[in-house]
Write a protein that holds these residues in place. Sequence first.
Motif, short mmCIF file in Angstrom:
data_model
loop_
_atom_site.label_atom_id
_atom_site.label_comp_id
_atom_site.label_asym_id
_atom_site.label_seq_id
_atom_site.Cartn_x
_atom_site.Cartn_y
_atom_site.Cartn_z
N GLN A 67 11.75 24.25 35.11
CA GLN A 67 10.88 24.04 33.95
C GLN A 67 11.72 23.85 32.68
N GLU A 68 12.80 24.58 32.57
CA GLU A 68 13.65 24.47 31.39
C GLU A 68 14.26 23.08 31.27
N LEU A 69 14.82 22.58 32.38
CA LEU A 69 15.44 21.26 32.35
C LEU A 69 14.40 20.17 32.14
N ALA A 70 13.21 20.34 32.70
CA ALA A 70 12.14 19.37 32.49
C ALA A 70 11.80 19.28 31.00
N TYR A 71 11.73 20.42 30.35
CA TYR A 71 11.43 20.41 28.91
C TYR A 71 12.57 19.80 28.11
N GLU A 72 13.79 20.17 28.43
CA GLU A 72 14.94 19.63 27.71
C GLU A 72 15.00 18.11 27.84
N THR A 73 14.64 17.60 29.00
CA THR A 73 14.74 16.17 29.27
C THR A 73 13.60 15.38 28.64
N LEU A 78 11.32 14.94 21.31
CA LEU A 78 10.06 14.51 20.72
C LEU A 78 9.50 15.57 19.77
N VAL A 79 9.59 16.84 20.16
CA VAL A 79 9.11 17.92 19.30
C VAL A 79 9.96 18.00 18.03
N SER A 80 11.26 17.81 18.18
CA SER A 80 12.15 17.81 17.01
C SER A 80 11.76 16.72 16.03
N GLU A 81 11.39 15.55 16.54
CA GLU A 81 10.99 14.44 15.68
C GLU A 81 9.63 14.71 15.04
N ALA A 82 8.73 15.41 15.75
CA ALA A 82 7.44 15.77 15.16
C ALA A 82 7.64 16.70 13.97
N LEU A 83 8.66 17.53 14.03
CA LEU A 83 8.93 18.47 12.95
C LEU A 83 9.42 17.79 11.68
N ILE A 84 9.85 16.54 11.78
CA ILE A 84 10.29 15.80 10.59
C ILE A 84 9.32 14.68 10.24
N GLY A 88 3.96 12.41 17.91
CA GLY A 88 4.50 12.36 19.27
C GLY A 88 3.46 12.78 20.29
N THR A 89 3.50 12.16 21.45
CA THR A 89 2.55 12.48 22.52
C THR A 89 3.29 12.60 23.85
N ILE A 90 2.98 13.65 24.60
CA ILE A 90 3.49 13.81 25.97
C ILE A 90 2.28 13.78 26.89
N HIS A 113 8.96 30.30 34.11
CA HIS A 113 8.14 29.24 34.68
C HIS A 113 7.12 28.69 33.70
N ARG A 114 7.21 29.07 32.42
CA ARG A 114 6.28 28.52 31.44
C ARG A 114 6.53 27.02 31.30
N GLY A 115 5.48 26.29 30.91
CA GLY A 115 5.55 24.84 30.91
C GLY A 115 5.86 24.24 29.55
N ILE A 116 5.59 22.94 29.43
CA ILE A 116 5.96 22.18 28.23
C ILE A 116 5.23 22.69 26.99
N ILE A 117 3.93 22.97 27.09
CA ILE A 117 3.17 23.36 25.90
C ILE A 117 3.67 24.67 25.31
N PRO A 118 3.78 25.77 26.08
CA PRO A 118 4.29 27.00 25.48
C PRO A 118 5.72 26.87 24.96
N ARG A 119 6.53 26.05 25.60
CA ARG A 119 7.90 25.84 25.12
C ARG A 119 7.90 25.05 23.81
N ALA A 120 6.98 24.08 23.70
CA ALA A 120 6.87 23.32 22.46
C ALA A 120 6.40 24.23 21.32
N ILE A 121 5.46 25.11 21.60
CA ILE A 121 4.99 26.07 20.60
C ILE A 121 6.16 26.93 20.12
N GLN A 122 6.96 27.41 21.05
CA GLN A 122 8.11 28.24 20.68
C GLN A 122 9.09 27.46 19.81
N GLN A 123 9.36 26.20 20.18
CA GLN A 123 10.29 25.38 19.40
C GLN A 123 9.77 25.15 17.99
N VAL A 124 8.47 24.89 17.86
CA VAL A 124 7.88 24.65 16.55
C VAL A 124 8.02 25.87 15.65
N PHE A 125 7.71 27.05 16.17
CA PHE A 125 7.74 28.24 15.32
C PHE A 125 9.17 28.70 15.03
#
Length: 230
Positions: A67-73, A78-84, A88-90, A113-125
Amino acid sequence: MDAVGKRVHAFVRVKPTADFAQDVIKFGPDNKSIDIYIKKDAKKGVVNNKQTDWSFRLDGVLHNTSQELAYETVAKKLVSEALIGYNGTIMCYGQTGAGKTYTMTGATAEYKHRGIIPRAIQQVFKATAHSVDPFVTVRISYLEIYNETLFDLLATMTSNGTGDAQMAVVDCPQGVYVKGLSIHSVSHEEDALNLLFEGETNRVIAEHTLNKNSSRSHCIFTIYIEARRD
């Protein structure tokens, strides 16, 4: 963003199986292509022009991927670009039982085993905590589309009565939005995750041979990020 960054990127995540069909599916050496070979059906006679070979070129193939590598890839940039300021859409697409929900939301049993959405939330905050902008607002909405009908998965969290409003897709000069969809302000990662889990419990599910709690709808989880300097 350059031309490559603006285009749609396509990835294939291959669901692990006990007996992978190695004679049917071949991955390219660069993990950016898939070749599929189907044997001709002898019952249909000698003259059989049905296509049996397909080749697909992609931005990446995720096979036996964490799950980690899937999110990194797929999602981190995309989340980094949304922050500026970039939209972005997945989108996760596949047949029933392919593992779309696992990829997007993950499993609650183990944190890793958390997925893309919870990881994106963590990255945003994490990013907003170190933002130079003094006023950063994060809001959440969760929309379900089932049998061509729109449902607000967070309607139970709405206290002002808008949860019962008739929803409709509206096109206006500012863009396309869903009229009547509740949008919730969140101040912490935990608040956003609570909304995600609340929405998940309200989704339409049904059993099939691979999953007793398979989702039966299309869903759109949206994170709205607004930064301003007063």
